[in-house]
Design a protein around this motif. Structure first.
Motif, mmCIF file in Angstrom:
data_model
loop_
_atom_site.group_PDB
_atom_site.id
_atom_site.type_symbol
_atom_site.label_atom_id
_atom_site.label_comp_id
_atom_site.label_asym_id
_atom_site.label_seq_id
_atom_site.Cartn_x
_atom_site.Cartn_y
_atom_site.Cartn_z
ATOM 1 N N ALA A 1 0.835 -1.202 0.000
ATOM 2 C CA ALA A 1 0.000 0.000 0.000
ATOM 3 C C ALA A 1 0.867 1.248 0.000
ATOM 4 C CB ALA A 1 -0.926 0.016 1.219
ATOM 5 N N GLU A 2 0.241 2.342 -0.436
ATOM 6 C CA GLU A 2 0.926 3.634 -0.447
ATOM 7 C C GLU A 2 -0.122 4.730 -0.225
ATOM 8 O OE1 GLU A 2 3.915 6.301 -3.313
ATOM 9 O OE2 GLU A 2 3.352 4.246 -3.854
ATOM 10 N N SER A 3 0.211 5.701 0.625
ATOM 11 C CA SER A 3 -0.664 6.849 0.854
ATOM 12 C C SER A 3 0.101 8.111 0.452
ATOM 13 C CB SER A 3 -1.099 6.923 2.326
ATOM 14 O OG SER A 3 0.009 7.200 3.165
ATOM 15 N N ARG A 4 -0.449 9.244 0.786
ATOM 16 C CA ARG A 4 0.168 10.513 0.373
ATOM 17 C C ARG A 4 1.600 10.630 0.878
ATOM 18 N NH1 ARG A 4 -2.158 16.599 1.801
ATOM 19 N NH2 ARG A 4 -0.548 17.767 0.653
ATOM 20 N N HIS B 1 4.508 -9.220 9.750
ATOM 21 C CA HIS B 1 5.299 -8.040 10.097
ATOM 22 C C HIS B 1 5.295 -7.058 8.925
ATOM 23 C CE1 HIS B 1 6.932 -8.611 14.043
ATOM 24 N NE2 HIS B 1 7.392 -9.829 13.776
ATOM 25 N N PHE B 2 5.569 -5.784 9.226
ATOM 26 C CA PHE B 2 5.542 -4.778 8.173
ATOM 27 C C PHE B 2 6.589 -3.700 8.419
ATOM 28 C CE2 PHE B 2 2.408 -3.460 11.358
ATOM 29 C CZ PHE B 2 2.753 -2.137 11.584
ATOM 30 N N ILE B 3 6.844 -2.921 7.372
ATOM 31 C CA ILE B 3 7.767 -1.792 7.419
ATOM 32 C C ILE B 3 7.059 -0.591 6.794
ATOM 33 C CG2 ILE B 3 9.966 -0.858 6.576
ATOM 34 C CD1 ILE B 3 11.027 -3.723 6.483
ATOM 35 N N VAL B 4 7.092 0.543 7.487
ATOM 36 C CA VAL B 4 6.494 1.783 6.988
ATOM 37 C C VAL B 4 7.618 2.775 6.726
ATOM 38 C CG1 VAL B 4 4.832 3.616 7.408
ATOM 39 C CG2 VAL B 4 4.460 1.359 8.395
ATOM 40 N N THR B 5 7.578 3.413 5.564
ATOM 41 C CA THR B 5 8.573 4.425 5.202
ATOM 42 C C THR B 5 7.883 5.762 4.981
ATOM 43 O OG1 THR B 5 9.963 2.752 4.143
ATOM 44 C CG2 THR B 5 10.392 5.052 3.573
ATOM 45 N N ASP B 6 8.428 6.796 5.572
ATOM 46 C CA ASP B 6 7.920 8.158 5.413
ATOM 47 C C ASP B 6 8.587 8.770 4.184
ATOM 48 O OD1 ASP B 6 7.243 10.869 5.605
ATOM 49 O OD2 ASP B 6 7.219 10.821 7.788
ATOM 50 N N LYS B 7 7.796 9.036 3.142
ATOM 51 C CA LYS B 7 8.356 9.573 1.900
ATOM 52 C C LYS B 7 8.905 10.989 2.075
ATOM 53 C CE LYS B 7 4.540 8.698 -0.429
ATOM 54 N NZ LYS B 7 3.572 8.577 -1.561
ATOM 55 N N GLY C 1 -5.428 -3.153 -0.625
ATOM 56 C CA GLY C 1 -5.389 -1.870 -1.311
ATOM 57 C C GLY C 1 -4.875 -0.772 -0.398
ATOM 58 N N GLN C 2 -5.433 -0.686 0.811
ATOM 59 C CA GLN C 2 -4.947 0.270 1.804
ATOM 60 C C GLN C 2 -3.939 -0.341 2.753
ATOM 61 O OE1 GLN C 2 -8.851 1.573 3.433
ATOM 62 N NE2 GLN C 2 -8.237 3.623 2.785
ATOM 63 N N GLY C 3 -3.779 -1.663 2.686
ATOM 64 C CA GLY C 3 -2.873 -2.356 3.581
ATOM 65 C C GLY C 3 -3.013 -3.848 3.403
ATOM 66 N N PHE C 4 -3.234 -4.561 4.513
ATOM 67 C CA PHE C 4 -3.387 -6.011 4.409
ATOM 68 C C PHE C 4 -4.152 -6.530 5.624
ATOM 69 C CE2 PHE C 4 0.554 -5.328 6.732
ATOM 70 C CZ PHE C 4 0.511 -6.250 7.767
ATOM 71 N N GLN C 5 -4.645 -7.748 5.480
ATOM 72 C CA GLN C 5 -5.231 -8.478 6.592
ATOM 73 C C GLN C 5 -4.440 -9.750 6.800
ATOM 74 O OE1 GLN C 5 -9.436 -9.015 5.763
ATOM 75 N NE2 GLN C 5 -9.937 -7.126 6.848
ATOM 76 N N VAL C 6 -4.301 -10.144 8.054
ATOM 77 C CA VAL C 6 -3.567 -11.361 8.392
ATOM 78 C C VAL C 6 -4.311 -12.046 9.529
ATOM 79 C CG1 VAL C 6 -2.031 -10.144 9.989
ATOM 80 C CG2 VAL C 6 -1.298 -12.336 9.010
ATOM 81 N N ARG C 7 -4.285 -13.381 9.497
ATOM 82 C CA ARG C 7 -4.962 -14.146 10.541
ATOM 83 C C ARG C 7 -3.931 -14.988 11.283
ATOM 84 N NH1 ARG C 7 -8.902 -16.689 7.736
ATOM 85 N NH2 ARG C 7 -7.584 -18.504 7.347
ATOM 86 N N TYR C 8 -3.902 -14.801 12.616
ATOM 87 C CA TYR C 8 -2.998 -15.580 13.470
ATOM 88 C C TYR C 8 -3.809 -16.639 14.208
ATOM 89 C CZ TYR C 8 0.287 -11.748 12.691
ATOM 90 O OH TYR C 8 1.115 -10.818 12.107
ATOM 91 N N GLU C 9 -3.289 -17.865 14.216
ATOM 92 C CA GLU C 9 -3.971 -18.952 14.908
ATOM 93 C C GLU C 9 -3.033 -19.622 15.898
ATOM 94 O OE1 GLU C 9 -6.359 -21.759 12.903
ATOM 95 O OE2 GLU C 9 -7.002 -20.387 11.318
ATOM 96 N N PRO D 1 -7.778 -12.223 14.207
ATOM 97 C CA PRO D 1 -7.741 -11.575 12.904
ATOM 98 C C PRO D 1 -7.251 -10.131 13.030
ATOM 99 C CG PRO D 1 -9.981 -11.693 13.686
ATOM 100 C CD PRO D 1 -9.121 -12.240 14.783
ATOM 101 N N VAL D 2 -6.386 -9.735 12.135
ATOM 102 C CA VAL D 2 -5.718 -8.428 12.217
ATOM 103 C C VAL D 2 -5.823 -7.718 10.882
ATOM 104 C CG1 VAL D 2 -3.447 -7.317 12.451
ATOM 105 C CG2 VAL D 2 -4.135 -9.130 14.045
ATOM 106 N N GLU D 3 -5.971 -6.406 10.949
ATOM 107 C CA GLU D 3 -5.946 -5.564 9.752
ATOM 108 C C GLU D 3 -4.943 -4.440 9.966
ATOM 109 O OE1 GLU D 3 -9.489 -4.091 7.137
ATOM 110 O OE2 GLU D 3 -9.201 -2.632 8.757
ATOM 111 N N VAL D 4 -4.128 -4.193 8.973
ATOM 112 C CA VAL D 4 -3.166 -3.091 8.986
ATOM 113 C C VAL D 4 -3.453 -2.228 7.761
ATOM 114 C CG1 VAL D 4 -0.735 -2.426 8.909
ATOM 115 C CG2 VAL D 4 -1.425 -4.482 10.174
ATOM 116 N N ARG D 5 -3.609 -0.926 7.964
ATOM 117 C CA ARG D 5 -3.884 -0.048 6.828
ATOM 118 C C ARG D 5 -3.173 1.285 7.003
ATOM 119 N NH1 ARG D 5 -7.536 4.118 6.991
ATOM 120 N NH2 ARG D 5 -8.570 4.458 9.015
ATOM 121 N N LEU D 6 -2.936 1.945 5.875
ATOM 122 C CA LEU D 6 -2.290 3.246 5.877
ATOM 123 C C LEU D 6 -3.317 4.370 5.851
ATOM 124 C CD1 LEU D 6 0.738 3.103 3.400
ATOM 125 C CD2 LEU D 6 0.773 2.961 5.890
ATOM 126 N N GLY D 7 -3.072 5.406 6.649
ATOM 127 C CA GLY D 7 -3.744 6.680 6.497
ATOM 128 C C GLY D 7 -2.751 7.629 5.840
#
Length: 771
Positions: free
Chosen positions: A76-79, A91-97, A162-170, A179-185
């Motif tokens: 995903a990518e936001s402004r 796991h994820f990595i966020v970069t500030d453009k 599209g805005q991020g991802f969903q992942v399910r941990y069991e 159930p987990v959702e990660v998204r970008l604002g």
């Protein structure tokens, strides 16, 4: 309105004792008070996203250790941000453009030496999820800790959205699905534990029941991505920002003394529904669900966006469990409780609640680039959050005069040998005289709050109307209100009395209308010689609604809520008025909203964030923390965020342990002055049921001092009430500068010697305005 408080020196001593005890049982303490999360379903993968492998439920791959960079794919990518995720672990990595700053959902590898991370804490650091759970058929009083790696957890679903991802941990052996959702604002990444799909019970087949014991494992709490932004002290300079008092800083230290100190506090304070045989924290309550991490030049502000009423803020400096400095939100789904086993309530046992409190739980992490003023930038971003998400608005432009917060004590019960009598301390006519005299000595603006106005006085709760004739009656209050309005001021009545009842007034029946705990017991307590019962919030709301017409007839401008309304948050197990903690927030907001609609204004004392959008002023906003040994310094995080949105004051100027320091702190933190007074001499308060806590209230003793302090506050802060605080820093040890949006700077010197700046000098124990 008087805040129920403990002297600071007692708090500091208690904190030392608590820290020592914590060292003996730190892991048990961390295990306690945990609650469970919610489960996500894999979302349909969008065509615009790169292909990733998605395992079928039940055939997941074991969670990998901290992933290599090569295992991440863009999702995903936001402004301002880009997001990469690892499908094998979530796991994820966020970069500030804007700045190139990078934040990871797992600890930074740099700075961690071989051998530092061992045993269970090594697997904790590697896992995207930590959990605690109780086995009701084994030890119903003990919450066990685990994590995705140690608990043999699986990633059984991953999908880009599209805005991020969903992942399910069991956790197959326990039967948990998270159930987990990660998204970008635009400038944040939001992590969410979803209610839909959450499972916390293993379903045994008939064949399994023959060979396996059902321990009845149930989730207690979840920490999602607990080490997001965690850094070692060897790697970088920085600090943790904790929501203690106005804001607490814990510096990254390479050689920190003492390794058993950590922070674990319930947002909005303890829930009294689970108070039986419980020990409440001695720390200040968390009024805003925020925390932060500064690492080098970059900062991260975390706001618990959904489910804050069921969350704890947990943090630890390096050397306490691991070499990392970290802070996280712990989402609670079950709660420790004490169940009595006899009618006399002398015996019982500790357990956890059976019901799962399932709601969506989310945390927003705002990425902030910048320099050394990390907490100032965090507070500025939190201010914008308060505007965008909470609904607060900037103060309207006005003239450049402060309003002195004048609180008047009306009356209380005077202790007698056989029975109490009514003791008036300030009638409405005498209150008018006090206001006139303050005008005469130079106090040009005031906001007046009348305490102890109710029919039987300050320590009597319930049945407030009609007002007693010895105080002036309804007509006396109406005349006082008209007098105040003629001056251009406002008159408020203390509304905190509606949270309790000890008179049976308003039709209150203790066993029918009292707040009940999880064991169905009505919650009452005794404080400063007064017994009082907590009222069910739904009952209190009905009484307030009924009384608003009577208050409107008095011509008053509003109520000041506090203590039980706006600052306490409890679940109610009274069948007649039952309310969850989440519903209690909504009930309290209704009280604030209908009061504002009916009277025009409402204020709060030391209130929680969900009350702020309704109020004109916040009383008792803390300027000091809890005195923890591992906190390095206090900063005005809350004041920076709130200044320009609402006015605020701290403790009464004439009720402080250190009057001079309290005055300087108010100037540094952008507050307005506040005093509590009586027409009667101070020694008469010793004869009352509950006003002995105010040790110096005779207004003539403080008349000149109130005027002098008001004028000095007005000189410093009168023309910046609508301005943002744009800077705060230490110029030297004991010397602090606060900067405002119009260019004004105020330098406060707490030392016993002068401090010289560029063309100005601030005298000892004084301040200077630099324009």
């Amino acid at each position: 309105m008087k805040r129920i408080s403990v002297p600071k020196r007692w708090l500091a001593l208690a904190a030392v004792c608590a820290a020592t005890l914590a060292a003996l049982a730190v892991f048990a303490a961390l295990a306690a008070n945990r609650q469970p999360p919610a489960a996500p379903q894999p979302a349909a993968q969008t065509a615009a996203q790169p292909a990733v492998r998605q395992e079928a439920a039940g055939s997941g791959v074991p969670a990998a250790p901290v992933p290599d960079k090569g295992e991440f794919v863009p999702v995903a990518e936001s402004r301002y941000l880009t997001l990469k995720a690892n499908p094998a672990t979530g796991h994820f990595i966020v970069t500030d453009k804007r700045s190139g700053d990078v934040w990871k959902s797992y600890p930074e590898e740099a700075g961690s030496r071989d051998g530092q991370n061992q045993g269970k804490w090594l697997s904790n650091l590697e896992s995207p999820v930590m959990i605690s759970y109780v086995e009701f058929n084994v030890r119903r009083d003990l919450a066990k800790e685990s994590n995705l790696k140690e608990g043999k957890g699986l990633v059984t679903g991953f999908a880009a959205t599209g805005q991020g991802f969903q992942v399910r941990y069991e956790f197959p052996e326990l039967g948990f699905v998270i159930p987990v959702e990660v998204r970008l604002g635009e400038d944040y990444v939001e992590t969410k534990i979803l209610k839909d799909g959450l499972k916390d019970a293993r379903i045994f087949t008939e064949e399994e029941r023959k060979t396996k014991k059902d321990n009845e494992a149930r989730l207690v709490s979840v920490r999602l991505y607990p080490f997001l932004g965690a850094h070692t002290s060897e790697q970088t300079d920085g600090y943790l920002l904790l929501p203690d008092g106005p804001g607490a800083i814990v510096d990254f230290k390479r050689d920190r003394a003492g390794t058993n100190h950590y922070y674990n506090e319930r947002v909005y304070g303890a829930d009294w529904a689970y108070s039986a045989n419980a020990k409440f924290s001695i720390r200040r309550s968390v009024r805003a669900p925020v925390f932060g991490i500064k690492a080098g030049e970059k900062s991260l502000l975390a706001v618990i966006h959904e489910g804050a009423e069921y969350a704890n803020v947990v943090a630890a400096p390096s050397g306490t469990f691991s070499p990392y400095n970290w802070a996280t939100a712990e989402q609670q789904y079950r709660f420790m409780d004490y169940q009595y086993t006899n009618t006399k309530k002398t015996e019982g046992y500790v357990t956890f609640t059976k019901e799962l409190t399932a709601t969506d739980r989310s945390v927003r992490y705002y990425l902030i680039a910048g320099g050394d003023d990390g907490y100032v930038r965090m507070a500025a971003r939190f201010r914008q959050y308060l505007i965008d998400e909470v609904g607060m608005k900037r103060l309207p432009a006005g003239d450049d005069k402060l309003a002195l917060q004048l609180h008047v004590l009306g009356a209380d019960a005077e202790r007698g040998f056989l029975w109490d009598s009514y003791l008036p301390l300030t009638t409405t006519a005498q209150a008018q005289e006090i206001v006139q005299e303050l005008n005469a000595v130079g106090v040009e603006r005031m906001s007046v709050t009348y305490l102890g106005w109710q029919r039987k006085g300050y320590s009597s709760y319930g049945g407030s109307f009609p007002l007693p004739g010895k105080l002036g009656g309804n007509e006396g209050m109406r005349q006082f209100a008209d007098f105040v309005h003629a001056k251009g001021y406002r008159l408020y009545l203390d509304g905190s009395n509606y949270a309790f009842n000890n008179t049976g007034g308003d039709g209150f029946r203790r066993n029918r209308d009292g707040l009940r705990d999880n064991g169905a017991s009505v919650i009452s307590y005794r404080r400063r010689g007064t017994d009082k019962t907590l009222v069910s919030p739904r009952f209190a709301s009905k009484v307030i609604e009924k009384d608003l017409d009577k208050m409107r007839a008095l011509h008053v401008d509003g109520l000041v809520f506090g203590q039980g309304i706006g600052s306490l948050l409890n679940t109610d197990y009274n069948d007649k008025y039952a309310a969850t903690r989440e519903e209690a927030v909504q009930i309290q907001q209704r009280m604030f909203g209908m009061t504002k609609d009916a009277l025009g204004h409402v204020q709060v004392e030391d209130g929680n964030i969900y009350t702020w959008k309704y109020v004109d002023h916040i009383h008792g906003l803390p300027v000091d923390g809890s005195g923890d040994l591992f906190v390095d310094r206090q900063v005005p995080f809350l004041q920076i965020a709130l200044h320009g949105l609402v006015t605020y004051s701290s403790e009464y100027g004439n009720d402080s342990d250190d009057y001079e320091t309290a005055f300087l702190k108010g100037i540094e933190y952008g507050a307005v002055p506040s005093f509590v007074v009586t027409y009667a001499k101070s020694q008469q308060l010793l004869e009352t049921r509950s006003l002995g806590q105010f040790f110096s209230t005779y207004y003539k003793d403080w008349l000149q001092e109130m005027a002098a302090q008001y004028q000095r506050y007005d000189e410093a802060l009168g023309d910046v009430q609508q301005q943002w605080i744009t800077g705060h820093r230490a110029l030297a040890d004991g010397v602090f500068e606060t900067a405002y949006g119009n260019g004004k700077r105020i330098v406060v010197n707490y030392n016993e010697r002068p401090y010289a700046g560029d063309g100005w000098t601030v005298q000892p124990r004084d301040f200077v305005v630099v324009k």
